[in-house]
Design a protein around this motif. Structure first.
Motif, mmCIF file in Angstrom:
data_model
loop_
_atom_site.group_PDB
_atom_site.id
_atom_site.type_symbol
_atom_site.label_atom_id
_atom_site.label_comp_id
_atom_site.label_asym_id
_atom_site.label_seq_id
_atom_site.Cartn_x
_atom_site.Cartn_y
_atom_site.Cartn_z
ATOM 1 N N UNK B 41 -95.228 14.095 -7.281
ATOM 2 C CA UNK B 41 -94.304 14.301 -8.408
ATOM 3 C C UNK B 41 -94.802 13.567 -9.635
ATOM 4 N N UNK B 42 -95.301 12.348 -9.398
ATOM 5 C CA UNK B 42 -95.824 11.493 -10.453
ATOM 6 C C UNK B 42 -96.936 12.194 -11.231
ATOM 7 N N UNK B 43 -97.974 12.639 -10.489
ATOM 8 C CA UNK B 43 -99.109 13.294 -11.147
ATOM 9 C C UNK B 43 -98.674 14.582 -11.818
ATOM 10 N N UNK B 44 -97.794 15.330 -11.146
ATOM 11 C CA UNK B 44 -97.337 16.592 -11.713
ATOM 12 C C UNK B 44 -96.600 16.362 -13.024
ATOM 13 N N UNK B 45 -95.783 15.319 -13.090
ATOM 14 C CA UNK B 45 -94.972 15.142 -14.286
ATOM 15 C C UNK B 45 -95.797 14.659 -15.463
ATOM 16 N N UNK B 46 -96.809 13.798 -15.217
ATOM 17 C CA UNK B 46 -97.659 13.400 -16.341
ATOM 18 C C UNK B 46 -98.418 14.605 -16.873
ATOM 19 N N UNK B 47 -98.889 15.467 -15.965
ATOM 20 C CA UNK B 47 -99.561 16.680 -16.439
ATOM 21 C C UNK B 47 -98.589 17.597 -17.157
ATOM 22 N N UNK B 48 -97.339 17.613 -16.673
ATOM 23 C CA UNK B 48 -96.325 18.435 -17.331
ATOM 24 C C UNK B 48 -96.081 17.955 -18.754
ATOM 25 N N UNK B 49 -96.127 16.625 -18.958
ATOM 26 C CA UNK B 49 -95.936 16.092 -20.307
ATOM 27 C C UNK B 49 -97.029 16.602 -21.237
ATOM 28 N N UNK B 50 -98.296 16.575 -20.750
ATOM 29 C CA UNK B 50 -99.395 17.103 -21.561
ATOM 30 C C UNK B 50 -99.207 18.591 -21.812
ATOM 31 N N UNK B 51 -98.738 19.297 -20.779
ATOM 32 C CA UNK B 51 -98.546 20.740 -20.898
ATOM 33 C C UNK B 51 -97.464 21.074 -21.927
ATOM 34 N N UNK B 52 -96.415 20.242 -21.973
ATOM 35 C CA UNK B 52 -95.346 20.489 -22.943
ATOM 36 C C UNK B 52 -95.863 20.338 -24.370
ATOM 37 N N UNK B 53 -96.756 19.353 -24.595
ATOM 38 C CA UNK B 53 -97.320 19.183 -25.935
ATOM 39 C C UNK B 53 -98.148 20.405 -26.316
ATOM 40 N N UNK B 54 -98.966 20.891 -25.348
ATOM 41 C CA UNK B 54 -99.783 22.078 -25.615
ATOM 42 C C UNK B 54 -98.893 23.281 -25.924
ATOM 43 N N UNK B 55 -97.798 23.405 -25.152
ATOM 44 C CA UNK B 55 -96.902 24.538 -25.387
ATOM 45 C C UNK B 55 -96.197 24.440 -26.726
ATOM 46 N N UNK B 56 -95.903 23.208 -27.182
ATOM 47 C CA UNK B 56 -95.226 23.100 -28.472
ATOM 48 C C UNK B 56 -96.160 23.514 -29.602
ATOM 49 N N UNK B 57 -97.478 23.332 -29.421
ATOM 50 C CA UNK B 57 -98.415 23.887 -30.401
ATOM 51 C C UNK B 57 -98.426 25.407 -30.294
ATOM 52 N N UNK B 58 -98.358 25.919 -29.057
ATOM 53 C CA UNK B 58 -98.373 27.368 -28.864
ATOM 54 C C UNK B 58 -97.152 28.035 -29.495
ATOM 55 N N UNK B 59 -95.973 27.419 -29.316
ATOM 56 C CA UNK B 59 -94.753 27.982 -29.889
ATOM 57 C C UNK B 59 -94.636 27.734 -31.384
ATOM 58 N N UNK B 60 -95.499 26.883 -31.951
ATOM 59 C CA UNK B 60 -95.463 26.542 -33.375
ATOM 60 C C UNK B 60 -94.168 25.801 -33.709
ATOM 61 N N UNK B 61 -93.662 25.003 -32.773
ATOM 62 C CA UNK B 61 -92.414 24.267 -32.989
ATOM 63 C C UNK B 61 -92.681 22.786 -32.842
#
Lengths: 136, 93, 267, 80, 124
Positions: B41-61
């Motif tokens: 869960x630990x490793x998944x969530x840190x990667x999820x945090x990075x993924x959320x940043x990438x997605x916020x660039x993708x959504x332009x928000x």
């Protein structure tokens, strides 16, 4: 009429109904009070998710995403930008209602935890079948 | 640089992230002991945090970025709780 | 009896599931349009051209929470207050316990990291709460975020460390009362301002309304504060954070304190 | 993008199933934490950043702690 | 010009992060032991989270298309990267130490274990 996004949204809603059914099963049939509290938190979260899904807006075109209900460039905003924001943002009302519901759910859960702790101090068990003295 | 290039690049990167998350989730559900589950869960969530940043660039928000900060802060808390439980002391001491 | 209940649940599940499958495309699934009420809220959240109706906050959720549906939130704060009061009533009791000897808490590495991260948690929470009317965030979010810092300190250092630092139950009760009083004062402040001038005003009023020309300023020194929203967010931040901290201080009282009391009672 | 959300919701069903059926209560709490993380991601994809900001501290930071304190003060395993 | 270079470097870092994530996830499933899986978790947090966060910050710095709020993305990305850098190793450390002390997972196969000899299960 039938499109891929309709199917995917149906998958999401069906999974949430399944979660709701599992949480209700846990609340009704699991004898241990701690397990009942865990199932209750899952039930509350799932109910909140339904409210959020109702307020969601589907993407207008395939590459124009719906936006969160926050106006980003608020300084010197023009009328056209405001109209565009109104036509692309999701519904803010369910989010506002869920926001308070989550915090109050936590407070109620804390109350239940204290209640369970007091029951354990008095009766020495948390199994509903063994708490005979609570009957009648 | 044109924004559509960044967007199409992120669309190509997305399946790799998804496969990684599915594998992490399998280990988190399967793990033989509690420690394995929490580590996954630990490793998944840190990667999820990075993924959320990438997605916020993708959504332009840009405002969606605050969620990543909060997620990165709180997964640490779950580690600490499980570690404290495994140390077999009473919680307040 | 048990099987009958299970059968009823399964039947209800089947009925509800078929209902969803039947009306799915029309009512349950979100479409490309939202309700007209939501459009009204979105249009009026930040709108310099309709100064008599707007909230002057670019964040629609916070403006709904504290302006359009402000009364709901005040009552939910009351429910929150009562739930915390119930927890305190169940968890207190005249208990005396002493600090045990020996090493308390987890290892030194974790302690050092927590010293850094606790400060950052409070900073992030404060920024979430203070920018609640511009970016996603607000009093509830900031308070819930800040409440995890005392819990981490309780678990990683000890219960006694927090008490020695001065974070006691009485201080937190004081902070919480301060927050609730702040919410009450801000709710009626426009009314109090309008009373000497003989103007009609509402409770929980923020910006000027069509039939009452008074309101709090939207800008202070060029910074957008959206009238009452900023003060509401700060008060709610203190109320939520202090309320949760009291409960965590009570729930981590060691169990031997209660056991000793029971033994004394039996003798 | 909805594909990602649908996949996450399917995994949340598995996590909830294990959380309800597990006999060991600590593992049930861990499964509940998996479910909370997935729900936070679903809220993000449904464009609700306010809900994510309040849900992550509550469901990942505070619920497991409170329930683990309760478990450590009382019973660890659910009897059959 | 310099903005284009920043965006390209950022995109390369995001790609490296994705691949590292995949490697860490495969390792998380293939390794046999909790103590071995700690290595995979470290790959996942440092290469899979820290590097793409810095990359996203660089992309946001160099891209004018995000508007005036792009400094928000840059700052948030760097703060998150710093948090991951200090919090992830501390969390793994606490978890591994508690696991070893409580004797939940035996060290197996083992050559030598100086902390506690009883935890060491020799092969064969």
């Amino acid at each position: 009429m039938i499109s891929l996004s309709t199917y995917l949204l149906t998958i999401i809603i069906t999974s949430m109904i399944m979660n709701l059914a599992l949480a209700l099963y846990g609340i009704f049939f699991k004898p241990h009070l701690t397990k009942k509290i865990i199932a209750l938190t899952i039930l509350g979260d799932t109910a909140n998710t339904f409210a959020i899904i109702v307020g969601y807006r589907r993407w207008v075109f395939s590459n124009t995403p719906s936006r969160p209900p926050v106006l980003v460039n608020y300084t010197n905003v023009s009328q056209e930008e405001l109209i565009k924001f109104v036509n692309t943002a999701v519904d803010p009302l369910p989010q506002a209602l869920v926001l308070t519901a989550i915090v109050i759910g936590l407070a109620v859960t804390l109350f239940l935890v204290f209640l369970a702790l007091q029951i354990y101090r008095l009766y020495g068990t948390l199994d509903v079948r063994e708490i005979k003295r609570l009957k009648g | 640089m044109d924004f559509s290039i960044i967007q199409s690049f992120i669309i190509y990167v997305l399946p790799i992230y998804m496969v990684a998350f599915v594998l992490y989730t399998i280990r988190a559900l399967k793990g033989p002991t509690i420690s394995d589950q929490v580590l996954a869960i630990d490793a998944m969530s840190y990667d999820l945090a990075a993924f959320l940043v990438v997605l916020s660039i993708f959504f332009k928000e840009p405002i969606l970025i605050g969620t990543a900060i909060v997620l990165a802060l709180w997964i640490y808390a779950l580690d600490i709780y499980i570690a404290k439980y495994l140390e077999k002391k009473e919680v307040g001491e | 009896m048990k099987h009958v209940l299970g059968l009823i649940i399964i039947l209800l599940f089947i009925i509800g599931f078929s209902l969803v499958l039947t009306v799915a495309g029309n009512y349950i699934l979100p479409s490309q349009e939202i309700r007209s009420l939501a459009k009204y809220y979105l249009y009026l959240a930040y709108n310099p051209w309709h100064r008599n109706f707007t909230v002057m906050s670019p964040e629609a959720v916070t403006s709904i929470v504290w302006d359009f549906r402000g009364l709901d939130t005040v009552f939910e704060t009351a429910v929150f207050y009562l739930a915390i009061i119930g927890s305190i009533a169940l968890g207190r009791g005249i208990v005396k316990y002493s600090k045990p000897s020996g090493k308390l808490g987890l290892s030194l590495i974790v302690k050092t990291v927590t010293r850094i991260s606790a400060v950052m948690i409070i900073a992030v929470a404060a920024s979430i709460a203070l920018h609640g009317h511009l970016t996603p965030g607000g009093g509830f979010q900031g308070g819930a975020t800040a409440a995890v810092a005392p819990l981490l300190i309780l678990i990683i250092f000890s219960h006694y460390y927090l008490l020695e630092k001065g974070v006691t139950k009485d201080l937190m009760l004081f902070l919480r009362s301060l927050g609730l009083t702040g919410i009450g004062i801000v709710a009626i402040i426009v009314y109090l301002m309008a009373l000497p001038q003989g103007i009609h005003a509402y409770v929980l009023q923020n910006q000027p309304k069509p039939d009452s020309s008074i309101g709090l300023p939207a800008y202070i020194d060029g910074q957008l504060i959206s009238g009452t929203l900023w003060f509401f967010n700060i008060s709610e931040f203190f109320a939520v954070m202090a309320g949760f901290t009291i409960v965590f201080l009570l729930i981590t009282i060691p169990e031997r304190a209660f056991k000793k009391e029971e033994e004394v009672e039996r003798q | 993008m909805l594909l990602v959300t649908a996949l996450a919701s399917i995994f949340s069903v598995i996590a909830v199933y294990y959380a309800i059926m597990e006999k060991n209560l600590v593992r049930a709490v861990v499964f509940s934490a998996i479910q909370s993380t997935i729900y936070a991601f679903i809220y993000y994809m449904l464009m609700a950043p306010d809900i994510v900001l309040v849900y992550i501290p509550v469901a990942v930071g505070l619920y497991p702690a409170v329930i683990l304190i309760l478990i450590s003060k009382t019973e660890k395993v659910e009897k059959q | 010009m310099i903005e284009d270079i920043l965006v390209v470097i950022g995109m390369i870092m995001i790609g490296v992060g994705a691949v590292a994530d995949l490697i860490a996830a495969i390792g998380m499933n293939r390794f046999k032991n909790f103590y071995l899986r700690l290595h995979a978790a470290t790959i996942g947090t440092i290469w899979g989270a820290f590097v793409p966060l810095i990359g996203a910050s660089l992309v946001a710095t160099g891209c004018y298309c995000l508007g005036s709020y792009r400094w928000f993305v840059t700052g948030g990305g760097i703060i998150t990267a710093f948090l991951v850098l200090i919090l992830a190793p501390a969390g793994s450390h606490a978890l591994a130490r508690a696991t070893h002390r409580s004797g939940l997972v035996k060290v197996e196969p083992c050559v030598v274990d100086h902390l506690n000899e009883e935890m060491c299960v020799k092969e064969g």
